[in-house]
Design a protein around this motif. Structure first.
Motif, PDB file in Angstrom:
ATOM      1  N   ASN A 147      55.550  37.593  37.584  1.00  0.00           N
ATOM      2  CA  ASN A 147      55.140  36.200  37.793  1.00  0.00           C
ATOM      3  C   ASN A 147      53.757  35.883  37.222  1.00  0.00           C
ATOM      4  OD1 ASN A 147      57.568  35.782  39.356  1.00  0.00           O
ATOM      5  ND2 ASN A 147      56.525  36.768  41.069  1.00  0.00           N
ATOM      6  N   THR A 148      53.337  36.642  36.199  1.00  0.00           N
ATOM      7  CA  THR A 148      52.063  36.376  35.527  1.00  0.00           C
ATOM      8  C   THR A 148      52.262  36.579  34.024  1.00  0.00           C
ATOM      9  OG1 THR A 148      51.192  38.650  35.447  1.00  0.00           O
ATOM     10  CG2 THR A 148      50.897  37.443  37.508  1.00  0.00           C
ATOM     11  N   ASP A 149      51.211  36.277  33.264  1.00  0.00           N
ATOM     12  CA  ASP A 149      51.251  36.566  31.829  1.00  0.00           C
ATOM     13  C   ASP A 149      50.384  37.783  31.518  1.00  0.00           C
ATOM     14  OD1 ASP A 149      48.734  35.562  32.201  1.00  0.00           O
ATOM     15  OD2 ASP A 149      48.875  33.958  30.711  1.00  0.00           O
ATOM     16  N   SER A 150      50.197  38.660  32.525  1.00  0.00           N
ATOM     17  CA  SER A 150      49.329  39.830  32.380  1.00  0.00           C
ATOM     18  C   SER A 150      50.126  41.120  32.424  1.00  0.00           C
ATOM     19  CB  SER A 150      48.275  39.850  33.496  1.00  0.00           C
ATOM     20  OG  SER A 150      47.423  38.741  33.399  1.00  0.00           O
ATOM     21  N   GLY A 151      49.540  42.159  31.839  1.00  0.00           N
ATOM     22  CA  GLY A 151      50.138  43.485  31.878  1.00  0.00           C
ATOM     23  C   GLY A 151      49.050  44.539  31.941  1.00  0.00           C
ATOM     24  N   LEU A 152      49.351  45.660  32.618  1.00  0.00           N
ATOM     25  CA  LEU A 152      48.399  46.767  32.713  1.00  0.00           C
ATOM     26  C   LEU A 152      48.748  47.786  31.633  1.00  0.00           C
ATOM     27  CD1 LEU A 152      46.085  48.251  34.012  1.00  0.00           C
ATOM     28  CD2 LEU A 152      47.634  49.067  35.794  1.00  0.00           C
ATOM     29  N   ILE A 153      48.034  47.721  30.515  1.00  0.00           N
ATOM     30  CA  ILE A 153      48.256  48.620  29.379  1.00  0.00           C
ATOM     31  C   ILE A 153      47.386  49.851  29.597  1.00  0.00           C
ATOM     32  CG2 ILE A 153      48.286  48.789  26.865  1.00  0.00           C
ATOM     33  CD1 ILE A 153      49.946  46.459  27.940  1.00  0.00           C
ATOM     34  N   HIS A 154      48.012  51.012  29.795  1.00  0.00           N
ATOM     35  CA  HIS A 154      47.205  52.171  30.159  1.00  0.00           C
ATOM     36  C   HIS A 154      47.836  53.475  29.675  1.00  0.00           C
ATOM     37  CE1 HIS A 154      50.355  51.992  33.126  1.00  0.00           C
ATOM     38  NE2 HIS A 154      50.059  53.222  33.528  1.00  0.00           N
ATOM     39  N   SER A 155      46.990  54.460  29.451  1.00  0.00           N
ATOM     40  CA  SER A 155      47.458  55.797  29.094  1.00  0.00           C
ATOM     41  C   SER A 155      46.271  56.742  29.086  1.00  0.00           C
ATOM     42  CB  SER A 155      48.132  55.792  27.717  1.00  0.00           C
ATOM     43  OG  SER A 155      48.671  57.073  27.428  1.00  0.00           O
ATOM     44  N   ARG A 156      46.549  58.030  29.031  1.00  0.00           N
ATOM     45  CA  ARG A 156      45.500  59.014  28.804  1.00  0.00           C
ATOM     46  C   ARG A 156      45.883  59.834  27.574  1.00  0.00           C
ATOM     47  NH1 ARG A 156      46.262  63.206  33.914  1.00  0.00           N
ATOM     48  NH2 ARG A 156      48.443  63.747  33.537  1.00  0.00           N
ATOM     49  N   SER A 157      44.892  60.319  26.872  1.00  0.00           N
ATOM     50  CA  SER A 157      45.160  60.994  25.601  1.00  0.00           C
ATOM     51  C   SER A 157      44.033  61.964  25.271  1.00  0.00           C
ATOM     52  CB  SER A 157      45.302  59.950  24.483  1.00  0.00           C
ATOM     53  OG  SER A 157      45.281  60.569  23.216  1.00  0.00           O
TER      54      SER A 157
END
Length: 685
Positions: free
Chosen positions: A583-593
């Motif tokens: 219900n938003t236009d947001s996203g949690l873009i995440h990772s470890r590398s």
């Protein structure tokens, strides 16, 4: 001393409960009315006095109190009294029926079952109706053959799960391992009854096989899990020996090779007649049970194995329970515990063993019926997965534990108005300290002192005298305070929020260690805030891969060593599970590398939205990218800080609005508040 079968059953139930039992739990277990239970308890109390054992009721729980010798004498006397059917409860009797039917290779008559348990045919018929829902849940059916008797039908893997689950529920860990070690039964108990259902030789071999793996492969399993896997192995060996092989498994594609090897090694302890019949499906069945017990959920938000969708649902679940119970359960430790427990529970849900007759679970359900019902309703409203009653009860244990823990850390200021002298007042204060589970401060006052006291500073006012015309709410109590008065005070305190928050326990910690930790976490916090910036990105006609590469290329080389590899890691993480916030236009873009040099948190706002999947399974137009990366290995302080950021995004709509629409200063101020709260929670202060 003459005791009836019902009295023996009540005494055994109390003896085996570490925390005592309630009237309601006895009613449910024995299957009679409260009036009958009270009458039986009165009779038991008189009988036990002769042995030097007291039946004590405290805070609604009945326990048996006596010296070690008298309690042991009582236990031995009851354990050696009568036959197995004298001490088996109605629930355990039903468990026995299931095992007798499923462990038979031929038809068994209802008359034979009734003779085995020394009950009437009508009782067996009634019990069979009660157990059929459990069997149906595992797709096992009772088959009634006219003029002959009963048998069953179902997939072999399900049949083994039902038998193993019931036996595991009925058998006490201590007695079980004592039997495997000493190869003899110590007493006549429910456990010994069910142990006798095993093939003795195969059970001992199963115990030896499991012991061979204790130092390495099975070292992390609890006693309960070791008991379960030993029972699964023994039942599997018995079924294989009786030519009942596993012919089909729902899904064996995810079973890891290391657990198949453990299963293969365990079967080597049996004779050639069994080993020769162990096929790949048999290995997969046993390996799947072992793998389920080793499943764990990653708590590090940046891990590739971190389930963001599950994390979102857990937080939503906790929020619903909090709102329904009017109590704030939104605690990071509880959420992490639930994340681990629910992840494991959902993973094994299709292959789990049934659990019945668990006294601990029944006690906690009896104590918190409203919370239990609310957790079940909130679960059904949040997750698309049906849970058994015992699974809901385990969730209740987590919430009840958090509720009790928070209660104990509450601080109340209580005014004691006592006209009987300081001696009586001190006795009253001592009694309250013993019986109330809070860190309270008690102020003693005489009636003559009341004109000089600011009553608004107190959470509760107690008086040993009536105070006609007194303008503040108060409770009248007897000078020696009775049990029902203690209960009334406890209920009153639970219904109010303390005026003061004095739950500071940090003084007990090493001050040098505190200062060192505070320095580290403050440094980490400031670095994350200093690196933070809202960046705007031209995303016109760009794919998700291109957007990720463009975002990552904006970061300083001191943060990212290889832009392309980090962008690829982010893309793979998005493919693995949805990152869009519902219900938003947001996203949690995440990772470890390994190509990230230091943790980084930022926000990228796209000129043109791009369609992605959200955590609730729907699609959403991504415009606001909440971006988080870290090296593969980071210390616990960074883990908690980054985890707190992740939690703040989902748990609070105001926070999310700031991440979506705030400027650099507004978001940095939000981060600072989040980090300060983490410092308080973790005693880095």
């Amino acid at each position: 001393m003459n005791l009836s079968n019902r009295e023996i059953e009540i005494i055994l139930h109390i003896l085996r409960s570490n925390n005592g039992v309630t009237i309601d739990s006895l009613v449910k277990r024995i299957g009679v009315s409260k009036r009958t239970i009270y009458r039986e308890l009165s009779s038991i109390e008189e009988s036990l006095i002769k042995l030097g054992v007291q039946l004590v009721k405290q805070e609604g729980l009945y326990t048996l109190v006596g010296s070690n010798n008298t309690i042991e004498a009582l236990n031995n006397m009851i354990s050696n009294k009568g036959s197995y059917d004298d001490i088996i409860s109605p629930t355990s009797r039903q468990s026995s029926l299931v095992c007798q039917i499923l462990l038979r290779s031929d038809v068994i008559t209802i008359k034979e079952l009734s003779d085995n348990l020394s009950v009437s045919v009508a009782t067996v018929t009634q019990d069979l109706k009660a157990i059929e829902p459990l069997l149906n849940e595992y797709k096992v059916k009772l088959v009634r053959i006219k003029a002959k008797g009963l048998t069953y039908d179902g997939e072999e893997d399900n049949i083994r799960r039902v038998i193993s689950g019931i036996l595991s529920s009925e058998i006490n860990e201590y007695e079980f391992f004592e039997y495997i070690d000493n190869q003899k039964l110590q007493s006549t108990t429910t456990t010994s009854y069910f142990i006798k259902l095993f093939d003795r030789e195969l059970l001992i071999k199963s115990g030896e096989a499991i012991k061979s793996k204790l130092s390495e492969d099975l070292s992390k399993l609890s006693d309960s899990q070791l008991k379960q896997i030993t029972i699964v192995l023994a039942i599997s060996a018995m079924r294989i020996n009786d030519n009942n092989p596993v012919n089909n498994l729902n899904d064996s594609s995810n079973i890891q090779m290391q657990y198949k090897k453990i299963a293969s090694d365990l079967y080597k302890f049996f004779n050639s007649n069994i080993v020769e019949k162990v096929n790949l499906l048999e290995l997969d069945f046993l390996a799947n049970q072992i793998q389920n017990m080793h499943f764990s959920t990653e708590e590090n938000v940046l891990s590739d194995n971190y389930d963001l969708e599950l994390s979102y649902n857990i937080k939503d679940f906790v929020k619903k329970v909090s709102q329904g119970y009017n109590y704030d359960f939104n605690n990071l430790q509880l959420i992490n515990d639930l994340l681990s427990h629910v992840g494991s529970m959902l993973n094994r849900n299709m292959n789990k063993l049934p659990e019945i007759n668990n006294a601990t679970l029944e006690e906690i359900i009896t104590k918190y019926p409203k919370l239990f019902a609310l957790i079940r309703a909130s679960w059904n409203d949040t997750f698309n997965a049906k849970l058994a009653r015992s699974d809901i009860a385990y969730l209740l244990l987590h919430f009840a534990s958090e509720y009790e823990k928070q209660k104990k850390h509450r601080y109340y200021k209580i005014l004691l108005v006592c006209s009987n002298g300081i001696g009586t007042a001190r006795i009253l204060e001592s009694r309250l300290k013993e019986t109330l589970p809070y860190n309270n401060e008690y102020i003693i006052a005489r009636i003559n002192d009341l004109k000089t006291i600011d009553f608004s500073e107190y959470d509760l006012i107690l008086s040993t005298n009536f105070l006609p015309g007194f303008s503040y709410p108060y409770k009248v109590i007897s000078p020696l305070i009775l049990d029902n008065e203690v209960e009334d005070i406890r209920s009153s305190l639970e219904a109010i929020e303390p005026i003061y928050d004095k739950s500071d326990e940090s003084n007990d910690l090493d001050p040098l260690k505190q200062l060192s930790e505070l320095s580290i976490v403050t440094d980490h916090s400031m670095k994350l805030i200093d690196y933070f910036k809202v960046r705007y990105l031209d995303s016109n006609n760009s794919s998700m891969k291109e957007i990720l590469l463009n975002m990552t290329s904006k970061l300083d080389h001191s943060i990212v060593e290889d832009t392309e590899m980090v962008a690829l890691s982010l893309f793979k993480r998005m493919e693995k599970s949805p990152v869009g916030i519902p219900n938003t236009d947001s996203g949690l873009i995440h990772s470890r590398s390994e190509y990230v040099n230091k943790p980084f948190f930022g926000v990228f706002r796209l000129s043109n939205p791009i369609l992605i999947k959200s955590m609730d399974g729907n699609s959403t137009n991504l415009r606001n990218c909440i971006y988080m990366i870290s090296p593969n290995e980071i210390d616990v302080y960074y883990q908690k800080l980054l985890g707190a950021i992740s939690s703040s995004i989902i748990e609070n709509d105001n926070n999310l609005d700031i991440y979506q629409n705030g400027n650099d200063i507004e978001i940095k101020e939000l981060l600072a508040r989040i980090f300060i709260e983490q410092i308080k929670i973790n005693d880095w202060k």
